[in-house]
Each structure stands twice: as C-alpha cells, then as structure tokens.
Design a protein around this motif. Sequence first.
Motif, PDB file in Angstrom:
ATOM      1  N   VAL A 120       6.542   2.464  -8.453  1.00  0.00           N
ATOM      2  CA  VAL A 120       5.227   2.585  -9.082  1.00  0.00           C
ATOM      3  C   VAL A 120       5.238   1.989 -10.485  1.00  0.00           C
ATOM      4  CG1 VAL A 120       3.484   4.210  -9.900  1.00  0.00           C
ATOM      5  CG2 VAL A 120       4.558   4.562  -7.671  1.00  0.00           C
ATOM      6  N   LYS A 121       6.287   2.202 -11.227  1.00  0.00           N
ATOM      7  CA  LYS A 121       6.359   1.641 -12.572  1.00  0.00           C
ATOM      8  C   LYS A 121       6.342   0.110 -12.542  1.00  0.00           C
ATOM      9  CE  LYS A 121       8.462   5.433 -15.169  1.00  0.00           C
ATOM     10  NZ  LYS A 121       9.648   5.909 -15.921  1.00  0.00           N
ATOM     11  N   GLU A 122       7.035  -0.482 -11.587  1.00  0.00           N
ATOM     12  CA  GLU A 122       7.006  -1.937 -11.444  1.00  0.00           C
ATOM     13  C   GLU A 122       5.622  -2.410 -11.033  1.00  0.00           C
ATOM     14  OE1 GLU A 122       9.221  -4.459 -12.069  1.00  0.00           O
ATOM     15  OE2 GLU A 122      10.241  -2.823 -13.127  1.00  0.00           O
ATOM     16  N   LEU A 123       4.991  -1.676 -10.128  1.00  0.00           N
ATOM     17  CA  LEU A 123       3.645  -2.017  -9.670  1.00  0.00           C
ATOM     18  C   LEU A 123       2.651  -2.009 -10.820  1.00  0.00           C
ATOM     19  CD1 LEU A 123       1.506  -2.369  -7.357  1.00  0.00           C
ATOM     20  CD2 LEU A 123       1.450   0.134  -7.251  1.00  0.00           C
ATOM     21  N   LEU A 124       2.736  -0.990 -11.675  1.00  0.00           N
ATOM     22  CA  LEU A 124       1.762  -0.828 -12.750  1.00  0.00           C
ATOM     23  C   LEU A 124       1.938  -1.849 -13.872  1.00  0.00           C
ATOM     24  CD1 LEU A 124       1.525   3.060 -12.915  1.00  0.00           C
ATOM     25  CD2 LEU A 124      -0.107   1.452 -11.926  1.00  0.00           C
ATOM     26  N   LYS A 125       3.020  -2.604 -13.834  1.00  0.00           N
ATOM     27  CA  LYS A 125       3.178  -3.723 -14.763  1.00  0.00           C
ATOM     28  C   LYS A 125       2.274  -4.892 -14.363  1.00  0.00           C
ATOM     29  CE  LYS A 125       8.027  -2.738 -15.928  1.00  0.00           C
ATOM     30  NZ  LYS A 125       9.432  -3.234 -15.811  1.00  0.00           N
ATOM     31  N   LYS A 126       1.822  -4.875 -13.094  1.00  0.00           N
ATOM     32  CA  LYS A 126       1.073  -6.007 -12.556  1.00  0.00           C
ATOM     33  C   LYS A 126      -0.390  -5.692 -12.277  1.00  0.00           C
ATOM     34  CE  LYS A 126       5.331  -7.101 -10.059  1.00  0.00           C
ATOM     35  NZ  LYS A 126       5.952  -7.151  -8.719  1.00  0.00           N
ATOM     36  N   LEU A 148       2.761   1.894  -0.580  1.00  0.00           N
ATOM     37  CA  LEU A 148       4.098   2.050  -1.154  1.00  0.00           C
ATOM     38  C   LEU A 148       5.146   2.014  -0.052  1.00  0.00           C
ATOM     39  CD1 LEU A 148       3.381   4.931  -3.709  1.00  0.00           C
ATOM     40  CD2 LEU A 148       3.420   2.463  -4.152  1.00  0.00           C
ATOM     41  N   THR A 149       6.304   1.464  -0.371  1.00  0.00           N
ATOM     42  CA  THR A 149       7.372   1.352   0.632  1.00  0.00           C
ATOM     43  C   THR A 149       8.454   2.417   0.470  1.00  0.00           C
ATOM     44  OG1 THR A 149       8.573  -0.245  -0.750  1.00  0.00           O
ATOM     45  CG2 THR A 149       7.001  -1.131   0.860  1.00  0.00           C
ATOM     46  N   SER A 150       8.506   3.069  -0.673  1.00  0.00           N
ATOM     47  CA  SER A 150       9.526   4.098  -0.910  1.00  0.00           C
ATOM     48  C   SER A 150       9.230   5.341  -0.075  1.00  0.00           C
ATOM     49  CB  SER A 150       9.570   4.489  -2.392  1.00  0.00           C
ATOM     50  OG  SER A 150       9.913   3.400  -3.196  1.00  0.00           O
ATOM     51  N   ARG A 151      10.275   6.002   0.393  1.00  0.00           N
ATOM     52  CA  ARG A 151      10.106   7.279   1.073  1.00  0.00           C
ATOM     53  C   ARG A 151       9.643   8.316   0.055  1.00  0.00           C
ATOM     54  NH1 ARG A 151      12.235   8.084   6.010  1.00  0.00           N
ATOM     55  NH2 ARG A 151      12.589  10.286   5.566  1.00  0.00           N
ATOM     56  N   LEU A 152       8.687   9.124   0.442  1.00  0.00           N
ATOM     57  CA  LEU A 152       8.115  10.085  -0.502  1.00  0.00           C
ATOM     58  C   LEU A 152       9.092  11.175  -0.913  1.00  0.00           C
ATOM     59  CD1 LEU A 152       4.474  10.452   0.839  1.00  0.00           C
ATOM     60  CD2 LEU A 152       5.338   9.005  -0.992  1.00  0.00           C
ATOM     61  N   GLU A 153      10.155  11.368  -0.126  1.00  0.00           N
ATOM     62  CA  GLU A 153      11.161  12.354  -0.505  1.00  0.00           C
ATOM     63  C   GLU A 153      12.078  11.842  -1.616  1.00  0.00           C
ATOM     64  OE1 GLU A 153      11.331  12.334   4.119  1.00  0.00           O
ATOM     65  OE2 GLU A 153      10.663  10.993   2.510  1.00  0.00           O
ATOM     66  N   ASP A 154      12.036  10.541  -1.867  1.00  0.00           N
ATOM     67  CA  ASP A 154      12.949   9.906  -2.828  1.00  0.00           C
ATOM     68  C   ASP A 154      12.215   9.667  -4.144  1.00  0.00           C
ATOM     69  OD1 ASP A 154      14.711   8.319  -4.270  1.00  0.00           O
ATOM     70  OD2 ASP A 154      15.396   7.222  -2.505  1.00  0.00           O
ATOM     71  N   SER A 155      12.219  10.661  -5.010  1.00  0.00           N
ATOM     72  CA  SER A 155      11.426  10.584  -6.240  1.00  0.00           C
ATOM     73  C   SER A 155      11.884   9.455  -7.155  1.00  0.00           C
ATOM     74  CB  SER A 155      11.482  11.922  -6.985  1.00  0.00           C
ATOM     75  OG  SER A 155      12.809  12.278  -7.289  1.00  0.00           O
ATOM     76  N   GLN A 156      13.174   9.176  -7.165  1.00  0.00           N
ATOM     77  CA  GLN A 156      13.682   8.123  -8.046  1.00  0.00           C
ATOM     78  C   GLN A 156      13.156   6.752  -7.622  1.00  0.00           C
ATOM     79  OE1 GLN A 156      17.914   8.208  -8.591  1.00  0.00           O
ATOM     80  NE2 GLN A 156      17.942   6.458  -9.972  1.00  0.00           N
TER      81      GLN A 156
END
Length: 212
Positions: free
Chosen positions: A46-52, A32-40
């Motif tokens: 993750v939602k975009e990933l799980l579409k694929k 994952l590329t998002s910072r873990l502190e940034d929940s949004q």
Amino acid sequence: MKKTAIVTGYSSGIGEAICSTLEMNNYKIIRLTSRLEDSQNIEGEVKELLKKVEIDILINCAGVGVFKPHEEISVSKIKELIDINLTAPILLSNLCLRSLKKTKGHIINISSIEAVRHSKFSALYTATKAGLRNFSLSLFEELRRSDVKVTNINPDLTKTNFFDEFNFEPSDKKEAHLLPSQIANTVLDIINFEGVITEMTVRPQRLEIKKK
C-alpha cells in the motif's frame, strides 16, 4: 477523471460484484496482491501504491467465517478470522487515511448481520464483525471534520461461496436470501448519496436456511 477504489475480497461473491458494479460506473479498481493475514506485506504494497496514486474509496469486503462450538476451533483459525475480518480493515484504513483525506474519500466496511445479533456457534465470527462495525462507527466520528465518509454495511444471508465449507446455506427461495449484485448496488447508492449513510443493514424478507 476516474476515481480510484481499493476493494478487498475481489475474487468472488460480494467483493467481485462490487468491483464489476464500480467498473461499470467509471471507477478504477485496485486489487491488492498481498495476503490479508500478512500485515507487513500489506503495509509495503500500500505504501508503494500511494506513491503513485491517491485513493478515493476503500472497500473492506474480504471475510471468512466459522460456525462451530468455540472449543473446537483451532488457534490458527481464530487468528485467521481476526486477521482477515478485523485487523486487515483497520490496517488498510490506517494506511489509506492520509490519501482519503486529500480526496475527501470514503471507507466502506462490509460487516455482517452477525455484528448486531448474538447467534449460537458464532462467537468468534460475531466478535470480529462487531469489532469492525464499532471501528467503523467510531472512525466516522473521528473523521467528520476531515470530510472522509465511513459506512458500515451489515448484509444478512447472501448467496455466495462463503457457505461452501459449512453444513448450511441460504434457502433457494428468492425471498430468503440476498444476491451479491444487490449488495453491490447498495454500495453504489451509498457512494452517490450526498450526505453520509453511516450504517445500513440489508436483509431478505424471510429467514430460511437449509442443511446440506
């Protein structure tokens, strides 16, 4: 067909070793590329990933620490530890569960020996890791009928860059520290075990630290 794993904390230490070990055993690793502190942002990614793709394994390995008198810890540092050590694994588990139920997958949380003991100057770190441990054990009970496995691992002193910012580190004696590769091999053994290992504590034979 390759199984797919999300691994956090993949850039160094235990997380990096887990990624290497799984890739050598025919797993596809999603970093994952998002910072873990940034929940949004995490939620969106993750939602975009799980579409694929469907997820077979979620390994929450990212972690930060602080070991000093509690009144000396800044509010921002308190928030950082809670966000990375506890909130992010809970959030990622929430987001991935529907996919993991489809694949009858596995959540592995890398907690800490501090989750099961009470050390001086470790109140904040211990709170986050104990929270992660208890989340793991409770979530297993919730998911047993769905065939999703949940495992909590409590590593003791491990030779990584985790200690770079502290005034202490594990002893150089091989019997007094663990290596990231040992934790990674433990993860692989847990994944391949036919039943469920709900918790494992991994420790060196001796307890020795050295001051910097």
